[in-house]
Design an enzyme around this catalytic site. Structure first.
Site, PDB file in Angstrom:
ATOM      1  N   HIS A  20      -1.317  10.015   4.837  1.00  9.63           N
ATOM      2  CA  HIS A  20      -2.382  10.438   3.918  1.00  9.63           C
ATOM      3  C   HIS A  20      -2.055  10.042   2.465  1.00  9.63           C
ATOM      4  O   HIS A  20      -1.941  10.900   1.582  1.00  9.63           O
ATOM      5  CB  HIS A  20      -2.634  11.954   4.017  1.00  9.63           C
ATOM      6  CG  HIS A  20      -4.000  12.331   3.529  1.00  9.63           C
ATOM      7  ND1 HIS A  20      -4.743  13.356   4.068  1.00  9.63           N
ATOM      8  CD2 HIS A  20      -4.765  11.813   2.523  1.00  9.63           C
ATOM      9  CE1 HIS A  20      -5.895  13.457   3.428  1.00  9.63           C
ATOM     10  NE2 HIS A  20      -5.932  12.525   2.488  1.00  9.63           N
ATOM     11  N   ARG A  68     -11.294  11.348   7.304  1.00 11.22           N
ATOM     12  CA  ARG A  68     -10.578  12.550   7.724  1.00 11.22           C
ATOM     13  C   ARG A  68     -10.268  12.446   9.211  1.00 11.22           C
ATOM     14  O   ARG A  68     -11.051  11.844   9.974  1.00 11.22           O
ATOM     15  CB  ARG A  68     -11.431  13.808   7.489  1.00 11.22           C
ATOM     16  CG  ARG A  68     -11.577  14.215   6.041  1.00 11.22           C
ATOM     17  CD  ARG A  68     -10.277  14.786   5.453  1.00 11.22           C
ATOM     18  NE  ARG A  68     -10.435  15.202   4.082  1.00 11.22           N
ATOM     19  CZ  ARG A  68     -10.068  14.481   3.007  1.00 11.22           C
ATOM     20  NH1 ARG A  68      -9.485  13.309   3.158  1.00 11.22           N
ATOM     21  NH2 ARG A  68     -10.241  14.952   1.791  1.00 11.22           N
TER      22      ARG A  68
END
Ligand code: NAP
Ligand code: GLV
Length: 312
Positions: free
Chosen positions: A275, A227
């Site tokens: 992502h 993340r």
């Protein structure tokens, strides 16, 4: 009929329809409705990716929440979900393999100098470039759970020297497994290529900051598909600007989508992905999600319910 509220940030109605079709195949009595619809107030389960969590307040019958990804930080951040509501995550071997492909691709692009060869192609230069001896490189994988353990094993199978780090001590054939703060420090100082596959929790937030980057070997490569919040982005930028970190490959950011004015876009030795390292696949994940919905319906704790004290 089981009403399931659905929200997946940034996706179209077609995506919801695909999920609906796949889930109904395994659980025909289920009805998927948009989280933002009136009908959602009758939902007993919510299937979520980066949802506005305040909408859950109107669901008085809710029995559990399911993440549309392997990470659950998007649900647990902010401590808005009562402890008695189970939060379930996907654990899909397809995603682990997908991540493994992405990490291998990222490493190979660097050690085989893909971008250097692409630039030679533009100017018709036919000339070998320096190649790193992969036997002399140590790869550190931070987080060797459902995804990281597969990545670590696959890299080792490809002939790389791999060390992995986890909270609890692990034993994996062909991988040097480390844990605790000593293990972390060893990975930081020994590795040539650092791969972050940790979940985001209060103990892992900002885990890669200037103190850690300074302690990495000069010329290290940093790869992050965990993340964005694992990394102090300004410190990474400084380390890449100075060349202490020779290359970074990022798939995740503090702000997603990455803002157009973010300095990462201009930094040549930082490679950016939107992502997508290991996307959730309705084809392979629907069966376990349907099962989780069935379990929640029947007041059974589903597999892959997260430990709320650990936060992952
Ligand atoms: P997981 O199975 O829960 O594994 C997490 C690993 O991290 C475990 O080895 C765990 O240690 C370790 N860990 C957690 N907290 C730690 C700490 N404080 N210190 C040391 N080690 C710690 O999770 P996963 O399914 O592999 O997924 C990991 C993360 O990948 C997700 O949470 C998500 O953020 C990210 N992800 C990204 C993408 C993408 O496309 N970019 C796709 C999927 C997932 P133990 O084994 O001892 O518990
Ligand atoms: C993606 O980031 C996931 O958590 O599955």
């Amino acid at each position: 009929m089981t009403i399931v509220a659905f929200y997946s940030k940034g996706t179209s109605i077609e995506v919801q329809n695909t999920w609906s079709k796949r889930l109904k195949f395994y659980y025909p009595s289920l009805k998927l409705v948009p989280l933002l619809s009136e009908e959602a107030k009758f939902a007993t389960v919510a299937l979520l990716w980066k949802a506005p969590l305040n909408y859950l307040n109107k669901m008085t019958r809710i029995k559990g929440l399911i993440s549309l990804g392997q990470g659950v930080d998007h649900i647990l951040n902010g401590n808005l979900i009562p402890e008695n509501i189970p939060v379930v995550r996907i654990v899909d071997p397809y995603m682990a393999k997908s991540m493994s492909h992405w990490v291998l691709l990222s490493i190979l692009n660097i050690i085989r100098d893909t971008y250097g060869y692409f630039s030679q192609e533009n100017t018709k230069i036919y000339k070998p470039r320096d190649e790193k001896n992969f036997l002399s490189l140590k790869i550190g994988v931070y987080g060797i759970g459902a995804i990281g353990s597969v990545v670590a094993k696959d890299l080792s199978y490809m002939g790389f020297n791999v060390q992995g780090w986890s909270r609890t001590k692990k034993k994996i054939k062909t991988i040097t497994c480390l844990s605790g703060s000593e293990g972390f420090q060893a990975l930081i100082t020994n590795s040539d290529i650092h791969v972050c596959l940790l979940p985001l929790t209060p103990s892992t937030e900002n885990i890669f900051n200037k103190h850690k980057f300074i302690n990495m070997k000069k010329g290290s490569c940093f790869i992050n598909a965990g993340r964005g919040e694992h990394v102090d982005e300004n410190h990474l930028l400084d380390s890449c600007r100075s060349g202490h970190i020779s290359n970074a490959v990022l798939d995740v950011y503090r702000n997603e989508p990455l803002p157009k004015n973010h300095p990462f876009w201009k930094q040549d030795n930082i490679r950016l992905w939107p992502h997508v390292a290991a996307e959730t696949n309705p084809e392979t994940a629907a069966k376990q999600i349907a099962n989780a919905i069935k379990c929640l319906d029947n007041n059974i704790v589903p597999p892959n319910t997260v430990d709320r004290t650990l936060g992952y």
